[in-house]
Design an enzyme around this catalytic site. Structure first.
Site, PDB file in Angstrom:
ATOM      1  N   ARG A  72       0.842  -1.195   0.000  1.00 13.97           N
ATOM      2  CA  ARG A  72       0.000   0.000   0.000  1.00 13.97           C
ATOM      3  C   ARG A  72       0.879   1.247   0.000  1.00 13.97           C
ATOM      4  O   ARG A  72       1.919   1.279   0.642  1.00 13.97           O
ATOM      5  CB  ARG A  72      -0.908   0.020   1.231  1.00 13.97           C
ATOM      6  CG  ARG A  72      -2.091  -0.953   1.141  1.00 13.97           C
ATOM      7  CD  ARG A  72      -2.972  -0.852   2.361  1.00 13.97           C
ATOM      8  NE  ARG A  72      -2.304  -1.381   3.540  1.00 13.97           N
ATOM      9  CZ  ARG A  72      -1.720  -0.668   4.474  1.00 13.97           C
ATOM     10  NH1 ARG A  72      -1.729   0.654   4.423  1.00 13.97           N
ATOM     11  NH2 ARG A  72      -1.137  -1.245   5.492  1.00 13.97           N
ATOM     12  N   TYR A 202      -1.428  -3.541  -7.114  1.00 16.08           N
ATOM     13  CA  TYR A 202      -1.147  -4.346  -5.931  1.00 16.08           C
ATOM     14  C   TYR A 202      -2.316  -4.320  -4.933  1.00 16.08           C
ATOM     15  O   TYR A 202      -2.848  -3.244  -4.626  1.00 16.08           O
ATOM     16  CB  TYR A 202       0.126  -3.863  -5.195  1.00 16.08           C
ATOM     17  CG  TYR A 202       0.158  -4.434  -3.804  1.00 16.08           C
ATOM     18  CD1 TYR A 202       0.532  -5.762  -3.602  1.00 16.08           C
ATOM     19  CD2 TYR A 202      -0.311  -3.711  -2.718  1.00 16.08           C
ATOM     20  CE1 TYR A 202       0.447  -6.331  -2.343  1.00 16.08           C
ATOM     21  CE2 TYR A 202      -0.389  -4.280  -1.458  1.00 16.08           C
ATOM     22  CZ  TYR A 202      -0.010  -5.585  -1.275  1.00 16.08           C
ATOM     23  OH  TYR A 202      -0.124  -6.159  -0.038  1.00 16.08           O
ATOM     24  N   LYS A 211      -9.425  -2.289   1.952  1.00 17.34           N
ATOM     25  CA  LYS A 211      -9.122  -1.144   2.818  1.00 17.34           C
ATOM     26  C   LYS A 211      -9.887   0.115   2.377  1.00 17.34           C
ATOM     27  O   LYS A 211     -10.338   0.904   3.193  1.00 17.34           O
ATOM     28  CB  LYS A 211      -7.616  -0.888   2.853  1.00 17.34           C
ATOM     29  CG  LYS A 211      -6.807  -2.047   3.493  1.00 17.34           C
ATOM     30  CD  LYS A 211      -7.368  -2.381   4.817  1.00 17.34           C
ATOM     31  CE  LYS A 211      -6.739  -3.430   5.677  1.00 17.34           C
ATOM     32  NZ  LYS A 211      -5.603  -4.192   5.440  1.00 17.34           N
ATOM     33  N   HIS A 231     -10.091  -2.205  11.810  1.00 17.90           N
ATOM     34  CA  HIS A 231      -9.029  -3.093  11.300  1.00 17.90           C
ATOM     35  C   HIS A 231      -8.827  -4.218  12.321  1.00 17.90           C
ATOM     36  O   HIS A 231      -7.825  -4.246  13.029  1.00 17.90           O
ATOM     37  CB  HIS A 231      -7.752  -2.265  11.122  1.00 17.90           C
ATOM     38  CG  HIS A 231      -6.676  -2.934  10.322  1.00 17.90           C
ATOM     39  ND1 HIS A 231      -5.360  -2.553  10.378  1.00 17.90           N
ATOM     40  CD2 HIS A 231      -6.718  -3.972   9.446  1.00 17.90           C
ATOM     41  CE1 HIS A 231      -4.636  -3.310   9.574  1.00 17.90           C
ATOM     42  NE2 HIS A 231      -5.428  -4.179   8.998  1.00 17.90           N
ATOM     43  N   SER A 254      -0.978  -3.591  10.407  1.00 20.11           N
ATOM     44  CA  SER A 254      -0.666  -4.513   9.320  1.00 20.11           C
ATOM     45  C   SER A 254       0.579  -5.345   9.651  1.00 20.11           C
ATOM     46  O   SER A 254       1.569  -4.807  10.166  1.00 20.11           O
ATOM     47  CB  SER A 254      -0.419  -3.725   8.035  1.00 20.11           C
ATOM     48  OG  SER A 254      -1.573  -2.985   7.713  1.00 20.11           O
ATOM     49  N   ASP A 283      -9.102  -9.616   9.269  1.00 18.35           N
ATOM     50  CA  ASP A 283      -8.565  -8.288   8.943  1.00 18.35           C
ATOM     51  C   ASP A 283      -9.528  -7.141   9.240  1.00 18.35           C
ATOM     52  O   ASP A 283      -9.098  -6.087   9.672  1.00 18.35           O
ATOM     53  CB  ASP A 283      -8.161  -8.248   7.460  1.00 18.35           C
ATOM     54  CG  ASP A 283      -7.204  -7.110   7.134  1.00 18.35           C
ATOM     55  OD1 ASP A 283      -6.204  -6.953   7.853  1.00 18.35           O
ATOM     56  OD2 ASP A 283      -7.459  -6.359   6.175  1.00 18.35           O
ATOM     57  N   ARG A 380       1.827 -12.211  -0.580  1.00 19.75           N
ATOM     58  CA  ARG A 380       0.522 -12.548   0.007  1.00 19.75           C
ATOM     59  C   ARG A 380      -0.114 -13.758  -0.658  1.00 19.75           C
ATOM     60  O   ARG A 380       0.190 -14.095  -1.794  1.00 19.75           O
ATOM     61  CB  ARG A 380      -0.427 -11.356  -0.166  1.00 19.75           C
ATOM     62  CG  ARG A 380       0.065 -10.056   0.475  1.00 19.75           C
ATOM     63  CD  ARG A 380      -0.682  -9.727   1.711  1.00 19.75           C
ATOM     64  NE  ARG A 380      -0.082  -8.661   2.497  1.00 19.75           N
ATOM     65  CZ  ARG A 380      -0.539  -8.290   3.688  1.00 19.75           C
ATOM     66  NH1 ARG A 380      -1.583  -8.894   4.219  1.00 19.75           N
ATOM     67  NH2 ARG A 380       0.050  -7.336   4.367  1.00 19.75           N
TER      68      ARG A 380
END
Ligand code: GTP
Ligand code: SPV
Ligand code: MN
Length: 599
Positions: A72, A202, A211, A231, A254, A283, A380
């Site tokens: 991010r 990404y 998000k 979160h 994160s 998450d 990921r």
């Protein structure tokens, strides 16, 4: 163009997007297996994804993003509210005038889908038809985005049916453009339910349901409508001594352990006694006041976009099992010998020959300096939630699950004890506001720098931080004290003089969770300290671990001098950022902390 919907707003959004970006073709994503499989085959044919070993990893794929596009981009993320004061002060994300932002994005994306297909993805965050559920439409020129969204959210025609002829939705426009980092922007227009993402391909920058929608836009909706978007992981804990399963939500920044805690496997003696952890989410949690007056939480996602490195059959066997079919891997290493994937710590020894995340040949020698891992540290897996062996039976529940506890936690080498409990909701909110954590590879920028990260939401608030704190205080007022979840803080990352973690973490975190649930049930005493309630050492079970009594004492130690310094630093942080906008309940709790440390 399509008979999938008569909703004029949807049709107009798609037409306007196409008029701007000029795709050769528009494809509506209907959610069918046939269409999905055809798109996967197409992505393999074009080289965008590599099909992995069908026997070992059925229906799994590897994708590599551009080298400059692996996390991010917090410094290129903007909240574009009409008034600057509705976005500012913000922890990290900046404000941009919406008119300017729309124009800038249009100039960047104009004509950029020429020669490409524009996919229209109707999706729901939350179980369709549940009180939590919200519909979004993402248009994108990335087949990778389509295939990831099909795992991470509930995609298909039923979302358009849910909207009907007139329903409103969150608009998401994504265009890869030239994946130019200098023109990369992630823009949010909370007042228009709109997200625009350009020049990235990404994860968190482009899977707009995650998000961008489920946190940044949703925090704004929650503020307006009286609910919360956080979160947080959500887990259910079954214990032999309890009549029912207890649910907990936990906010860690994160790459600080949410997926791991959400899928925890208790140590053997706990398993033997009948303990079990069930995963509701890893998450994001949407939280609302239920009919019974308690807070209920639901996971708006349908899959896991988890950190690969460090995941193995010892640290998180449930996550690993979830990646064994129907999974897309991003920026992990490729093992040409058996057409599978590898990442750091998947196995003790790295295979002798790999292709690294950049697509170059790699041997263990390549990483002799420790700076050239085979998999990117923020590589990921995108895995369907239903693959997870410990997925909660309540995963698809429409009303969500009732929360007994809320936990905050970050990476702190010093100061913050293994666990402590706040005195009440407002103090618990304060504990969330003072969170700091060392940075990780999940965002671009330096790693390991201590930074304030209130509620682990620093990069994810859709409006100003002071109003967000106020919203937490206001949510507490909606719930009678005896029904409020108890609020805790944990720190799995405290280090000894040598820099080693003092707490084994992972499955052994069950021992801390056990104390937390006992506190919620009023079954165990605690010592009142300057910062809140800390366990008596005897009440944290370390039998069967390598942790000595001496280490446990250190893990639980509250050093008043350090906390006095911390309080001073927090005061400066508040004053620099919020001044007299800081809610008075938060200021009062800071004064209490300072007084307690001075005693
Ligand atoms: P995001 O998906 O970025 O939001 O991350 P997350 O919060 O879900 O983090 P995750 O569970 O993927 O953990 C990231 C890394 O933290 C792992 O690779 C582990 O190395 C480490 N980690 C997780 N839990 C523990 C723990 O209990 N102790 C220690 N020492 N490390 C942990
Ligand atoms: C995080 O960074 O907190 C993530 C991954 O969960 S991303 O989707 O990139 O935000
Ligand atoms: Mn996350």
């Amino acid at each position: 163009m399509t008979n999938m919907t008569n909703n004029k707003k949807v049709l107009k959004f798609v037409e306007d997007s196409a008029a701007l970006a000029c795709p050769d073709k528009i494809v509506w994503i209907d959610g069918s297996v046939e269409q999905r499989d055809a798109l996967r085959a197409e992505a393999v044919a074009t080289g965008e994804m590599i099909k992995l070993n069908e026997e070992l990893l059925p229906d799994c794929y590897l994708h590599r993003t551009a080298e400059n596009d692996v996390a991010r981009v917090e410094d290129r993320t903007f909240i574009c509210s009409r008034k600057e004061e509705d976005a500012m002060p913000h922890s990290i994300v900046k404000w941009m005038d919406p008119e300017k932002a729309y124009k800038m994005a249009a100039d960047i994306a104009r004509g950029k889908m020429k020669g490409r297909t524009m996919y229209v993805i109707p999706y729901s965050m939350g179980v369709v038809g549940s009180p939590f559920s919200r519909i979004g439409i993402e248009v994108t020129d990335s087949i990778y985005v389509v295939l990831n969204m099909e795992i991470m959210t509930r995609v298909g025609k039923m979302c358009l049916d849910e909207l009907g002829e007139n329903g409103d939705f969150v608009k998401g426009f994504h265009c890869k453009c030239d994946v130019d980092p200098e023109k990369r922007y992630i823009l949010h227009f909370p007042e228009d339910d709109t997200i625009i993402s350009v020049n990235s391909a990404y994860g968190g920058n482009v899977l707009l349901g995650k998000k961008c929608f489920a946190l940044r836009i949703a925090t704004y909706l929650g503020k307006k409508e009286g609910w919360m978007a956080e979160h947080m992981l959500i887990l259910g804990c079954k214990r032999p001594q309890d009549k029912e399963i207890k649910y907990v939500a936990a906010a860690f920044p994160s790459a600080c352990g949410k997926t791991n805690l959400a899928m925890l496997i208790p140590p053997k003696e706990y398993l033997d006694a009948g303990y079990e952890i069930q995963t509701v989410g890893d998450d994001i949690a949407w939280i609302r006041v239920g009919e019974d007056g308690r807070l209920w939480a639901a996971n708006p996602e349908n899959g896991f976009f988890g950190v690969a490195p460090g995941t193995n059959e010892h640290s998180n066997p449930n996550a690993l099992a979830a990646t064994k079919k129907g999974t897309i891997f991003t920026n992990v290493a490729y093992n040409p010998e058996n057409n599978t994937v590898w990442w750091e710590k998947l196995t003790k020894e790295a295979p002798a020959h790999l292709i690294d995340w950049k697509g170059n040949p790699w041997t263990p020698e390549t990483n002799a300096d420790g700076k050239h891992p085979a998999a990117h540290p923020n590589s990921r897996f995108t895995a369907p939630a239903e693959n997870c062996p410990c997925i909660s039976p309540e995963f698809n529940s429409k009303q969500g699950v009732p929360l007994s506890a809320i936990i905050f936690g970050g990476r702190r080498a010093t100061t913050t004890p293994l666990v402590y409990q706040s005195r009440d909701w407002n103090h618990g909110t304060f504990v969330g506001t003072i969170m700091s954590s060392e940075t990780t590879a999940a965002a671009t920028g330096a790693v390991g720098v201590l930074r304030h990260d209130p509620m682990a939401m620093k990069p994810f608030m859709g409006y100003s931080v002071d109003q967000y704190f106020q919203h937490w205080i206001d949510m507490g007022k909606k719930v009678p004290a005896d029904k409020q979840p108890k609020i805790f803080n944990v720190n799995w990352f405290r280090q000894d003089e040598k820099g080693d973690f003092m707490w084994p973490g992972f499955g052994d975190n069950m021992r801390v969770l056990d104390w937390i649930l006992d506190r919620c049930e009023g079954k165990v005493d605690a010592q009142e300290t300057a910062i809140g309630y800390v366990p008596y050492a005897k009440d944290i079970n370390i039998k069967g671990t390598d942790v000595t009594e001496e280490t446990l004492d250190k893990l639980l130690y509250v050093d008043k001098a350090r906390w006095a310094a911390e309080a001073e630093e927090i005061e400066k942080y508040y004053d620099d950022n919020f001044g007299d906008k800081l809610p008075k309940e938060i200021r009062e709790n800071l004064e209490t902390l300072k007084r307690n440390c001075a005693e």
